[in-house]
Design an enzyme around this catalytic site. Structure first.
Site, PDB file in Angstrom:
ATOM      1  N   GLY A 239       5.035   5.534  -5.210  1.00 11.44           N
ATOM      2  CA  GLY A 239       4.158   4.600  -5.895  1.00 11.44           C
ATOM      3  C   GLY A 239       3.149   3.932  -4.983  1.00 11.44           C
ATOM      4  N   HIS A 240       2.299   3.106  -5.586  1.00 17.18           N
ATOM      5  CA  HIS A 240       1.215   2.476  -4.827  1.00 17.18           C
ATOM      6  C   HIS A 240       1.739   1.446  -3.823  1.00 17.18           C
ATOM      7  CE1 HIS A 240       0.827  -0.421  -8.518  1.00 17.18           C
ATOM      8  NE2 HIS A 240       1.843  -0.731  -7.778  1.00 17.18           N
ATOM      9  N   ASN A 241       0.980   1.335  -2.723  1.00 14.21           N
ATOM     10  CA  ASN A 241       1.243   0.364  -1.645  1.00 14.21           C
ATOM     11  C   ASN A 241       2.504   0.665  -0.842  1.00 14.21           C
ATOM     12  OD1 ASN A 241      -0.994  -1.034  -2.637  1.00 14.21           O
ATOM     13  ND2 ASN A 241       0.246  -2.472  -3.806  1.00 14.21           N
TER      14      ASN A 241
END
Length: 348
Positions: A239-241
């Site tokens: 996922g993001h980050n």
């Protein structure tokens, strides 16, 4: 290559045989021919390897008192690794075919020497492709994407704008890099969802390999980073980050939620689930289908090296097994009491 050339490159000790012996590939023991290389890294594998038709056998030092005549024997502290590196050295190079007439490459794209772009691939405006990198059939390289040298982007992979890829990176077919993350803000009064901005970047460092149909989201406002040497299996989602450390292993069907950090050398087995804002420490080993709840930190502190964590929430495997045995005994005790007509204590 000759056996001597392989030893010069990989080390090891030739304890019997001819350094000028030609080796043209690697093989299983049962399928080998005199110009093949096989290995044995356990006592049970030694006899099949030595009795095979293979011309070269790589073994641990001192595993046999004597060796068959006519067999080339190399001793190495890690035969499997020696064998694997030899296979890579002998792999024939793929042809450099330039840009196919049916590829779409924008005029301001920068292609270094030796780049191959196959049929139906698309390289969008402002992209930069490093020396001897291959963009294979149907792959899409987005606007401004940077790819280093000697990478291989397999067919139908998609690399979104905002992605930077280092050197010697492998992206298998169907992988999607740099897509928008799954982040929404809910309006409590109406129940509707509005997407939180997904405009960050994705950085893939050197020597990373990404399996088929895996997906890695770009950062929301910052970056997602996959660090040097990490290997990602098929059907993995990051996922993001997220920040995935060096030399991490992510096995098939693992899912990592946003803003999580995975430490250097960690191993996440198949179907591991990681909640958001999780920290997995360096060297942690999570067994198949283990889970870590959102916001938690998992480390090896106080555990013996090589301890596998399992279950949800993830705990040392031995502890999980003891708990399961205890629960099973309690259940059997309850069944015996019921069968004997004994009154079970009432719930308060």
């Amino acid at each position: 290559m000759t056996l001597g050339e392989l030893i010069d490159r990989l080390g090891g000790k030739l304890v019997q045989g001819d350094p000028e012996w030609t080796v043209d590939g690697v093989s299983l023991s049962e399928n080998a021919d005199p110009f093949n290389l096989v290995f044995a890294d356990s006592s049970s594998a030694v006899i099949p390897a030595l009795s095979s038709k293979a011309g070269v056998v790589v073994l641990l030092p001192g595993v046999a008192a004597s060796y068959p005549r006519g067999k080339n024997i190399v001793e190495s502290d890690n035969p499997r690794l020696w064998f694997s590196k030899a296979a890579r050295l002998m792999m024939p190079p793929l042809p450099q075919a330039g840009v196919h007439s049916r590829a779409v490459v924008m005029a301001d794209t920068i292609l270094a020497v030796g780049v191959t772009v196959e049929a139906c691939a698309v390289v969008e405006s402002g992209a930069r492709i490093g020396p001897h990198t291959r963009i294979e059939a149907g792959a899409i390289v987005g606007h401004g994407v940077q790819i280093g040298e000697r990478c291989r982007i397999f067919p139908r992979a998609v690399i979104y704008p905002g992605t930077t890829i280092g050197d010697r990176v492998v992206v298998q077919a169907g992988a999607v890099l740099g897509s928008e993350g799954f982040g929404y803000v809910r309006d409590a009064s109406s129940g509707t969802y509005t997407q939180f901005p997904q405009q960050g970047t994705l950085v893939i460092e050197d020597d990373v390999e990404i399996g088929a149909n895996s997906t890695i989201d770009r950062g929301a406002l910052a970056e997602t980073r996959i660090r040097r040497g990490t290997k990602i299996d098929n059907l993995v989602h990051v996922g993001h980050n997220c920040d995935i450390g060096e030399d991490v292993i992510l096995v098939a069907l693992t899912g990592i939620s946003g803003s999580s950090k995975i430490g250097k050398g960690a191993i996440l087995a198949g179907q591991v689930g990681i909640g958001d804002h999780v920290t997995v420490g360096p060297g942690v080993m999570l067994g198949g289908q283990a889970g870590v709840l959102s916001g938690k930190t998992v480390t090896n502190k106080g555990l013996k090296p090589g301890t596998v964590l399992w279950g949800t929430p993830a705990k040392p495997l031995k502890q999980v097994l003891r708990e399961q045995v205890t629960l099973s005994r309690l259940a059997r005790l309850g069944l015996r009491k019921s069968a004997n007509g004994e009154q079970e204590p009432a719930e308060e």
